[in-house]
Design an enzyme around this catalytic site. Structure first.
Site, short mmCIF file in Angstrom:
data_model
loop_
_atom_site.label_atom_id
_atom_site.label_comp_id
_atom_site.label_asym_id
_atom_site.label_seq_id
_atom_site.Cartn_x
_atom_site.Cartn_y
_atom_site.Cartn_z
N SER A 62 94.80 -115.09 50.33
CA SER A 62 93.57 -114.67 49.66
C SER A 62 93.66 -114.94 48.16
O SER A 62 94.53 -114.39 47.48
CB SER A 62 93.32 -113.18 49.88
OG SER A 62 92.31 -112.75 49.00
N HIS A 90 91.62 -117.94 51.94
CA HIS A 90 90.66 -116.87 52.22
C HIS A 90 89.96 -116.50 50.90
O HIS A 90 90.62 -116.24 49.90
CB HIS A 90 91.43 -115.67 52.79
CG HIS A 90 90.59 -114.51 53.22
ND1 HIS A 90 89.96 -114.45 54.45
CD2 HIS A 90 90.28 -113.35 52.58
CE1 HIS A 90 89.31 -113.30 54.57
NE2 HIS A 90 89.49 -112.61 53.45
N ASP A 94 87.36 -113.98 49.09
CA ASP A 94 86.75 -112.65 49.19
C ASP A 94 85.59 -112.51 48.22
O ASP A 94 85.80 -112.53 47.01
CB ASP A 94 87.81 -111.58 48.88
CG ASP A 94 88.80 -111.43 50.01
OD1 ASP A 94 88.36 -111.17 51.15
OD2 ASP A 94 90.02 -111.57 49.77
N MET A 123 82.59 -110.16 46.80
CA MET A 123 82.23 -108.74 46.73
C MET A 123 81.02 -108.54 45.82
O MET A 123 80.91 -109.22 44.79
CB MET A 123 83.40 -107.95 46.14
CG MET A 123 84.69 -108.16 46.90
SD MET A 123 85.98 -107.14 46.19
CE MET A 123 87.38 -107.68 47.17
N HIS A 160 84.84 -114.63 53.23
CA HIS A 160 84.62 -113.26 53.71
C HIS A 160 83.61 -112.59 52.79
O HIS A 160 83.93 -112.25 51.65
CB HIS A 160 85.99 -112.55 53.68
CG HIS A 160 85.95 -111.10 54.05
ND1 HIS A 160 87.03 -110.26 53.84
CD2 HIS A 160 85.00 -110.34 54.63
CE1 HIS A 160 86.73 -109.04 54.27
NE2 HIS A 160 85.50 -109.07 54.75
N MET A 192 81.69 -109.62 51.58
CA MET A 192 81.61 -108.16 51.56
C MET A 192 80.36 -107.81 50.76
O MET A 192 80.42 -107.39 49.59
CB MET A 192 82.88 -107.57 50.93
CG MET A 192 84.07 -107.62 51.88
SD MET A 192 85.65 -107.41 51.06
CE MET A 192 85.97 -109.11 50.59
N MET A 218 89.46 -105.42 59.28
CA MET A 218 89.98 -104.94 57.99
C MET A 218 91.09 -103.95 58.27
O MET A 218 90.89 -102.96 58.98
CB MET A 218 88.87 -104.25 57.18
CG MET A 218 87.83 -105.14 56.54
SD MET A 218 88.40 -106.42 55.39
CE MET A 218 89.57 -105.60 54.35
N GLY A 239 87.65 -104.04 49.34
CA GLY A 239 87.30 -103.90 47.92
C GLY A 239 88.41 -104.31 46.98
O GLY A 239 88.15 -104.81 45.90
N GLY A 271 92.63 -105.85 46.60
CA GLY A 271 93.89 -106.33 47.13
C GLY A 271 95.00 -105.33 46.82
O GLY A 271 94.80 -104.36 46.08
N GLY A 272 96.15 -105.53 47.41
CA GLY A 272 97.32 -104.74 47.05
C GLY A 272 97.37 -103.33 47.63
O GLY A 272 98.17 -102.50 47.17
N ASP A 299 93.15 -108.43 57.97
CA ASP A 299 92.92 -108.64 56.54
C ASP A 299 93.17 -107.35 55.76
O ASP A 299 92.41 -106.40 55.87
CB ASP A 299 91.47 -109.13 56.33
CG ASP A 299 91.17 -109.45 54.87
OD1 ASP A 299 92.10 -109.46 54.05
OD2 ASP A 299 89.98 -109.69 54.58
N GLY A 300 94.25 -107.38 54.95
CA GLY A 300 94.53 -106.27 54.05
C GLY A 300 95.89 -105.65 54.27
O GLY A 300 96.21 -105.22 55.38
N GLY A 301 96.70 -105.65 53.23
CA GLY A 301 98.01 -105.01 53.30
C GLY A 301 98.98 -105.71 54.24
O GLY A 301 99.93 -105.08 54.73
#
Ligand code: DX5
Ligand code: ZN
Length: 216
Positions: free
Chosen positions: A9, A34, A36, A38, A67, A69, A138, A143, A145-146, A176-178
């Protein structure tokens, strides 16, 4: 069975040098990135928009896994398609014409995805599963990253994988995420074939070792 794909991402890279981040993904030997998007409304953050994709497009042959959002994604399909998106994933939660929007994505010749927030039951995606090429789960609240991976989302991946097996469908399951080496392997064991990696990829001191470890 779908091949395994890692999609870094761009959100986690340095935004002053986005083309450099694309180059890092390419030189790591990966084929997807990827992106993102927003709107500060569906999610409490802003990222970048279609102009950014359009300007990056000539820099890279990478597959643009986009993606959205957004509260009103249906208003932006054409503009992201023209900017060079190759997949567009839209969320199930906001109120807009989901089916028509997925059909518009495919009519433009792109791949379509449906995305689910961590608290959204898998059943909410069922009406759309014949119109998609990918289901995005998700694994953090969208909203930022990290964030830390939410382990309860593994059950949703398992539920989708069971449904896919039962129906003979071929859509991808993207987590997607973490996603780290540890949580990525858990997602793969649960049935995900596509992993978004933001922080864990861009902060990895040795990207080849990271890719090797998560691709086992
Ligand atoms: C979060 C985004 C994710 C995010 C992943 O809203 O959808 O794609 O960038 O970043 P990490 O891997 O750092 O959680
Ligand atoms: Zn994402």
């Amino acid at each position: 069975m779908n091949s395994f794909v890692l999609a870094p991402s761009l959100l986690a890279g340095n935004h002053a040098t986005l083309a450099g981040s694309l180059a890092a993904v390419e030189s790591a030997g990966l084929g997807w990135v990827h992106l993102d998007i927003m709107d500060g409304h569906f999610v409490p953050n802003l990222s970048f928009g279609p102009q950014t994709l359009a300007d990056l497009r000539p820099h890279s042959p990478l597959f643009f896994d986009t993606h959205l959002m957004l509260s009103e994604p249906h208003r932006y399909i054409g503009v992201f398609a023209r900017a060079g998106a190759q997949r567009i994933s839209i969320h199930v939660e906001p109120d807009y014409p989901h089916l028509e929007t997925l059909r518009e994505i495919r009519a433009l010749g792109l791949s379509a995805g449906i995305a689910l927030n961590p608290d959204t039951p898998v059943e909410r995606a069922y009406p759309f599963l014949e119109e998609v090429d990918l289901v995005l789960v998700m694994t953090v609240h969208p909203g930022f990253g990290g964030q830390a991976f939410i382990p309860e989302t593994l059950d949703k991946i398992k539920q989708l994988a069971a449904w896919r097996h039962k129906t003979g469908a071929t859509w991808r399951i993207e987590a997607d995420g973490g996603v780290t080496v540890k949580t990525g392997l858990e997602c793969r064991r649960a049935g995900a074939d596509t992993l978004v990696v933001g922080t864990s990829f861009f902060k990895a001191p040795d990207k080849a070792a990271f890719i090797a470890d998560i691709s086992i």
